[in-house]
Design a protein around this motif. Structure first.
Motif, PDB file in Angstrom:
ATOM      1  N   GLU A 138       0.828  -1.203   0.000  1.00 46.53           N
ATOM      2  CA  GLU A 138       0.000   0.000   0.000  1.00 46.53           C
ATOM      3  C   GLU A 138       0.865   1.256   0.000  1.00 46.53           C
ATOM      4  OE1 GLU A 138      -3.243   2.211   2.930  1.00 46.53           O
ATOM      5  OE2 GLU A 138      -2.813   0.071   3.196  1.00 46.53           O
ATOM      6  N   ALA A 139       1.970   1.223   0.762  1.00 47.19           N
ATOM      7  CA  ALA A 139       2.841   2.392   0.845  1.00 47.19           C
ATOM      8  C   ALA A 139       3.512   2.674  -0.502  1.00 47.19           C
ATOM      9  CB  ALA A 139       3.902   2.176   1.927  1.00 47.19           C
ATOM     10  N   PHE A 140       3.965   1.624  -1.178  1.00 42.64           N
ATOM     11  CA  PHE A 140       4.579   1.802  -2.496  1.00 42.64           C
ATOM     12  C   PHE A 140       3.553   2.333  -3.499  1.00 42.64           C
ATOM     13  CE2 PHE A 140       8.115  -0.604  -0.851  1.00 42.64           C
ATOM     14  CZ  PHE A 140       9.190  -0.313  -1.679  1.00 42.64           C
ATOM     15  N   GLU A 141       2.349   1.782  -3.457  1.00 42.38           N
ATOM     16  CA  GLU A 141       1.313   2.235  -4.392  1.00 42.38           C
ATOM     17  C   GLU A 141       0.944   3.681  -4.136  1.00 42.38           C
ATOM     18  OE1 GLU A 141      -1.872  -0.515  -3.923  1.00 42.38           O
ATOM     19  OE2 GLU A 141      -0.920  -2.093  -5.109  1.00 42.38           O
ATOM     20  N   ARG A 142       0.869   4.075  -2.864  1.00 48.16           N
ATOM     21  CA  ARG A 142       0.510   5.453  -2.533  1.00 48.16           C
ATOM     22  C   ARG A 142       1.580   6.424  -3.037  1.00 48.16           C
ATOM     23  NH1 ARG A 142      -0.516   4.570   2.327  1.00 48.16           N
ATOM     24  NH2 ARG A 142       1.494   5.128   3.245  1.00 48.16           N
ATOM     25  N   LEU A 143       2.846   6.002  -2.976  1.00 48.03           N
ATOM     26  CA  LEU A 143       3.927   6.875  -3.415  1.00 48.03           C
ATOM     27  C   LEU A 143       4.041   6.931  -4.938  1.00 48.03           C
ATOM     28  CD1 LEU A 143       6.529   8.527  -2.474  1.00 48.03           C
ATOM     29  CD2 LEU A 143       7.768   6.432  -3.080  1.00 48.03           C
ATOM     30  N   THR A 144       3.965   5.766  -5.597  1.00 54.21           N
ATOM     31  CA  THR A 144       4.298   5.695  -7.023  1.00 54.21           C
ATOM     32  C   THR A 144       3.085   5.608  -7.934  1.00 54.21           C
ATOM     33  OG1 THR A 144       4.463   3.267  -7.062  1.00 54.21           O
ATOM     34  CG2 THR A 144       6.429   4.506  -6.397  1.00 54.21           C
ATOM     35  N   GLY A 145       1.908   5.317  -7.391  1.00 55.61           N
ATOM     36  CA  GLY A 145       0.703   5.244  -8.194  1.00 55.61           C
ATOM     37  C   GLY A 145       0.430   3.894  -8.827  1.00 55.61           C
ATOM     38  N   SER A 146       1.295   2.905  -8.539  1.00 49.19           N
ATOM     39  CA  SER A 146       1.052   1.553  -9.058  1.00 49.19           C
ATOM     40  C   SER A 146       1.757   0.560  -8.149  1.00 49.19           C
ATOM     41  CB  SER A 146       1.571   1.412 -10.491  1.00 49.19           C
ATOM     42  OG  SER A 146       2.984   1.278 -10.494  1.00 49.19           O
ATOM     43  N   ASP A 147       1.542  -0.743  -8.428  1.00 48.90           N
ATOM     44  CA  ASP A 147       2.203  -1.766  -7.626  1.00 48.90           C
ATOM     45  C   ASP A 147       3.472  -2.294  -8.300  1.00 48.90           C
ATOM     46  OD1 ASP A 147       1.130  -3.222  -9.677  1.00 48.90           O
ATOM     47  OD2 ASP A 147      -0.169  -4.476  -8.417  1.00 48.90           O
ATOM     48  N   ARG A 148       3.862  -1.675  -9.431  1.00 49.51           N
ATOM     49  CA  ARG A 148       5.036  -2.158 -10.152  1.00 49.51           C
ATOM     50  C   ARG A 148       6.304  -2.099  -9.306  1.00 49.51           C
ATOM     51  NH1 ARG A 148       9.480  -0.446 -12.419  1.00 49.51           N
ATOM     52  NH2 ARG A 148      10.284  -1.388 -14.351  1.00 49.51           N
ATOM     53  N   GLU A 149       6.529  -0.960  -8.634  1.00 53.31           N
ATOM     54  CA  GLU A 149       7.760  -0.811  -7.857  1.00 53.31           C
ATOM     55  C   GLU A 149       7.787  -1.777  -6.678  1.00 53.31           C
ATOM     56  OE1 GLU A 149      10.489   2.030  -8.740  1.00 53.31           O
ATOM     57  OE2 GLU A 149       9.524   0.685 -10.159  1.00 53.31           O
TER      58      GLU A 149
ATOM     59  N   ARG B 293      28.798  -6.527 -12.667  1.00 57.32           N
ATOM     60  CA  ARG B 293      28.272  -5.334 -13.331  1.00 57.32           C
ATOM     61  C   ARG B 293      28.134  -4.192 -12.332  1.00 57.32           C
ATOM     62  NH1 ARG B 293      22.573  -6.727 -15.201  1.00 57.32           N
ATOM     63  NH2 ARG B 293      22.800  -4.808 -16.429  1.00 57.32           N
ATOM     64  N   PRO B 294      28.384  -2.950 -12.764  1.00 55.05           N
ATOM     65  CA  PRO B 294      28.110  -1.830 -11.851  1.00 55.05           C
ATOM     66  C   PRO B 294      26.667  -1.881 -11.353  1.00 55.05           C
ATOM     67  CG  PRO B 294      29.333  -1.063 -13.747  1.00 55.05           C
ATOM     68  CD  PRO B 294      28.948  -2.487 -14.045  1.00 55.05           C
ATOM     69  N   LEU B 295      26.504  -1.681 -10.066  1.00 57.35           N
ATOM     70  CA  LEU B 295      25.207  -1.863  -9.433  1.00 57.35           C
ATOM     71  C   LEU B 295      24.129  -0.981 -10.045  1.00 57.35           C
ATOM     72  CD1 LEU B 295      23.727  -3.337  -7.115  1.00 57.35           C
ATOM     73  CD2 LEU B 295      24.397  -1.440  -5.621  1.00 57.35           C
ATOM     74  N   GLY B 296      24.519   0.180 -10.541  1.00 56.68           N
ATOM     75  CA  GLY B 296      23.541   1.075 -11.133  1.00 56.68           C
ATOM     76  C   GLY B 296      22.779   0.442 -12.277  1.00 56.68           C
ATOM     77  N   GLU B 297      23.440  -0.417 -13.053  1.00 56.60           N
ATOM     78  CA  GLU B 297      22.754  -1.075 -14.162  1.00 56.60           C
ATOM     79  C   GLU B 297      21.606  -1.937 -13.656  1.00 56.60           C
ATOM     80  OE1 GLU B 297      25.492  -3.248 -16.561  1.00 56.60           O
ATOM     81  OE2 GLU B 297      26.812  -1.521 -16.926  1.00 56.60           O
ATOM     82  N   THR B 298      21.864  -2.699 -12.603  1.00 54.85           N
ATOM     83  CA  THR B 298      20.831  -3.575 -12.052  1.00 54.85           C
ATOM     84  C   THR B 298      19.696  -2.769 -11.436  1.00 54.85           C
ATOM     85  OG1 THR B 298      22.486  -5.275 -11.614  1.00 54.85           O
ATOM     86  CG2 THR B 298      20.407  -5.453 -10.420  1.00 54.85           C
ATOM     87  N   ILE B 299      20.046  -1.722 -10.683  1.00 53.04           N
ATOM     88  CA  ILE B 299      19.013  -0.892 -10.060  1.00 53.04           C
ATOM     89  C   ILE B 299      18.121  -0.264 -11.123  1.00 53.04           C
ATOM     90  CG2 ILE B 299      18.646   1.240  -8.753  1.00 53.04           C
ATOM     91  CD1 ILE B 299      21.086   0.486  -7.058  1.00 53.04           C
ATOM     92  N   GLU B 300      18.715   0.241 -12.175  1.00 52.74           N
ATOM     93  CA  GLU B 300      17.931   0.910 -13.217  1.00 52.74           C
ATOM     94  C   GLU B 300      17.082  -0.072 -14.014  1.00 52.74           C
ATOM     95  OE1 GLU B 300      20.864   3.221 -15.315  1.00 52.74           O
ATOM     96  OE2 GLU B 300      21.469   4.187 -13.433  1.00 52.74           O
ATOM     97  N   GLU B 301      17.522  -1.320 -14.117  1.00 57.26           N
ATOM     98  CA  GLU B 301      16.702  -2.338 -14.775  1.00 57.26           C
ATOM     99  C   GLU B 301      15.504  -2.735 -13.921  1.00 57.26           C
ATOM    100  OE1 GLU B 301      19.281  -5.575 -15.601  1.00 57.26           O
ATOM    101  OE2 GLU B 301      20.346  -4.539 -17.219  1.00 57.26           O
ATOM    102  N   HIS B 302      15.688  -2.765 -12.604  1.00 55.33           N
ATOM    103  CA  HIS B 302      14.622  -3.217 -11.703  1.00 55.33           C
ATOM    104  C   HIS B 302      13.607  -2.127 -11.386  1.00 55.33           C
ATOM    105  CE1 HIS B 302      16.982  -6.844 -10.916  1.00 55.33           C
ATOM    106  NE2 HIS B 302      15.961  -7.306 -10.227  1.00 55.33           N
ATOM    107  N   PHE B 303      14.070  -0.884 -11.185  1.00 55.86           N
ATOM    108  CA  PHE B 303      13.219   0.158 -10.615  1.00 55.86           C
ATOM    109  C   PHE B 303      13.132   1.363 -11.545  1.00 55.86           C
ATOM    110  CE2 PHE B 303      15.287  -2.120  -7.099  1.00 55.86           C
ATOM    111  CZ  PHE B 303      14.169  -2.652  -6.474  1.00 55.86           C
ATOM    112  N   ALA B 304      11.981   2.024 -11.519  1.00 53.77           N
ATOM    113  CA  ALA B 304      11.770   3.226 -12.324  1.00 53.77           C
ATOM    114  C   ALA B 304      11.706   4.489 -11.473  1.00 53.77           C
ATOM    115  CB  ALA B 304      10.476   3.095 -13.127  1.00 53.77           C
TER     116      ALA B 304
END
Length: 531
Positions: free
Chosen positions: A117-128, A176-187
């Motif tokens: 619920e907290a993620f949805e309230r912040l981002t507007g969807s359950d994707r994150e 791999r640099p961690l940023g690549e993985t983070i950017e693939e997983h999260f928007a």
């Protein structure tokens, strides 16, 4: 006392430094029947893992330098019979934000339905949230597979890869640099930053650093205890090191404070350790010398030039505070007692972290300093005296990121001004999310001064001999043999070797050192014992 010893009396082990790793090594070796002497420069043991009454007249025992416990294996607590405990925090984290013209935030409680619920309230969807769950599953798998290896002989890189048995996780963290993985997983920028902060505690780096120093830091921050949980030490961090000192003494180890080691000379079979006290100088002889100090300090004691990898630069601002009460939040949907019960993230969005890094790397203080805050007294009120607890006082400890030693010149006036400017800017960013200034909530000490102190990397170097103020003594290493060949000596197999047989690292600069873990002390003791 050691001044009464002569070189004719050979100790099985002399341990340089009475920080937590040195005390772990002393306790293990003494319990195995070895004759052990610990020499500590300061008038107390504990190193960076101490509790202190920081503010005059205020009965609050703050964990002054190191705050939380994650990497300490239960095996060490059990083996040494320590009377020491930790408590789980009721909330993992809270990250305030300003979205759509309103003050809001992300509270991660560990309750799945509430977190969704907290993620949805912040981002507007359950994707994150779904991405968060998948990512947390990956790090939990790494924790379960990697953490038990920390108190075993070092695996080779391929042995550790096989033990993890998850190629996607391996590539994400080890290749791999961690940023690549983070950017693939999260928007979402805030969620990306929340994940990435674990890669920056004590490490000056950025998401796409090709050296992967950010990945190494991240790994150690997510594997602790096989779960990745960061817990509060009951009684403060000093409760751990006091218990370790008691265990070492009970086993027969001798601990001498006020003894500064100034030299180590070795012929490969025995060593002579020179020390200085307020009353003069002396030497002791040992079959093994365990250096619970940085690789740079170890080289200096041996009269050698430090290797290039021993250069270190800390990059944090540490702030201790005592409050009359917790401040009210702009986000009125969250109780401050929940928001501050876990890790309170300030200005740690993904882009904010990158901007702060670029500014600091260029030699300029970050204009928006990122930080995270912990309120230990919510989890462990025992660190407060009865009067303070009854009247609602709370402790806050703040860890500021991207404050590298290069910003400071060594000129006392300049550095004092910069410390105050950084403190003011950091607390101002916290105020952005409060309904009242944090200054209005600060307690005042017996002399009427606000109960707040700040420590820069240069302060930590001066007070604790941390090279460049680096809390890990230098960049962390992946927890495997550092080349493709299995190590061929006990010290090499345990990741504690130096160029000199019989002189071992037992501090954070050892492979698998870093953090309040005792792992390096355990492993150095195992190398001495040939286990």
């Amino acid at each position: 006392m050691p001044a009464q010893h002569s070189a004719r009396h050979i100790h099985d082990a002399v341990i340089v430094g009475g920080g937590h790793n040195g005390l772990v090594a002393a306790a293990y070796l003494a319990r195995a029947g070895r004759r052990v002497l610990v020499l500590e420069r300061l008038d107390h043991t504990g190193g960076a893992a101490v509790s202190a009454r920081v503010f005059p007249g205020m009965d609050a025992r703050l964990s002054r330098y190191s705050y939380l416990v994650s990497l300490l294996p239960r095996r060490i607590v059990t083996d040494l019979g320590l009377r020491f405990a930790v408590r789980k925090r009721t909330v993992s984290s809270y990250t305030p934000a300003h979205r759509g013209g309103r003050d809001t935030g992300l509270l991660v409680s560990g309750d799945e339905s509430r977190d969704r619920e907290a993620f949805e309230r912040l981002t507007g969807s359950d994707r994150e949230f779904d991405a968060w769950r998948r990512f947390q599953g990956m790090t939990r798998h790494l924790a379960e597979r990697v953490f038990p290896t920390l108190t075993e002989p070092l695996p080779t890189r391929e042995e550790l890869r096989a033990r993890i048995d998850d190629e996607a996780a391996w590539r994400a963290v080890f290749e791999r640099p961690l940023g690549e993985t983070i950017e693939e997983h999260f928007a979402d920028d805030l969620v990306r930053g929340l994940v990435f902060t674990d890669a920056l505690i004590g490490t000056f780096s950025h998401a796409h650093d090709p050296s992967l120093r950010q990945n190494r830091c991240f790994l150690y921050h997510v594997i602790g205890g096989g779960t990745g949980d960061w817990d509060v030490p009951v009684g403060g961090m000093g409760a751990l090191t006091d218990a370790l000192a008691d265990a070492a003494r009970a086993a027969g180890a001798e601990i001498a404070t006020g003894h500064e080691v100034v030299s180590v000379a070795t012929d490969g079979r025995t060593a002579e350790v020179g020390y200085r006290t307020a009353d003069g100088e002396g030497t002791v002889a040992a079959r093994h010398v365990l250096v619970n100090a940085s690789p740079r300090e170890s080289a200096a004691l041996l009269g050698e030039e430090p290797p290039p990898e021993a250069r270190a630069e800390g990059a944090q601002l540490k702030v201790n505070m005592l409050l009359r009460r917790l401040p009210r939040l702009r986000d009125r949907s969250v109780d401050p007692r929940e928001a501050f019960a876990g890790t309170f993230h300030v200005a740690e969005g993904y882009e904010q972290l990158e901007t702060a890094y670029r500014q600091a790397a260029a030699g300029e203080p970050p204009t928006v300093p990122p930080s995270e805050i912990y309120c230990h007294s919510l989890t462990d009120p025992s660190i407060l005296g009865p009067d303070l607890a009854r009247t609602g006082h709370q402790t806050l400890t703040l860890f500021g990121l991207h404050v590298p030693a290069r910003l400071f010149t060594g000129d006392a006036d300049h550095d004092a001004r910069l410390r105050e400017e950084l403190l003011e800017a950091t607390l101002a960013r916290l105020d952005d999310h409060l309904a009242e200034p944090i200054a209005d909530c600060l307690a005042r000490d017996a002399e009427g001064r606000p109960c707040v102190e700040a420590r820069t990397p240069l302060d930590l170097e001066r007070d604790l001999r941390l090279p460049g103020g680096h809390i890990f003594h230098g960049d962390l290493a992946f927890p495997h043999v550092q080349d493709s060949r299995p190590a061929d000596t006990p010290a090499g197999r345990w990741g504690v070797e130096t160029a000199h047989p019989g002189v071992l690292l037992c501090g954070s600069g050892a492979v698998r050192g870093g953090g309040v873990s005792g792992v390096a002390g355990h492993n150095a003791a195992m190398a001495v014992l040939g286990r």
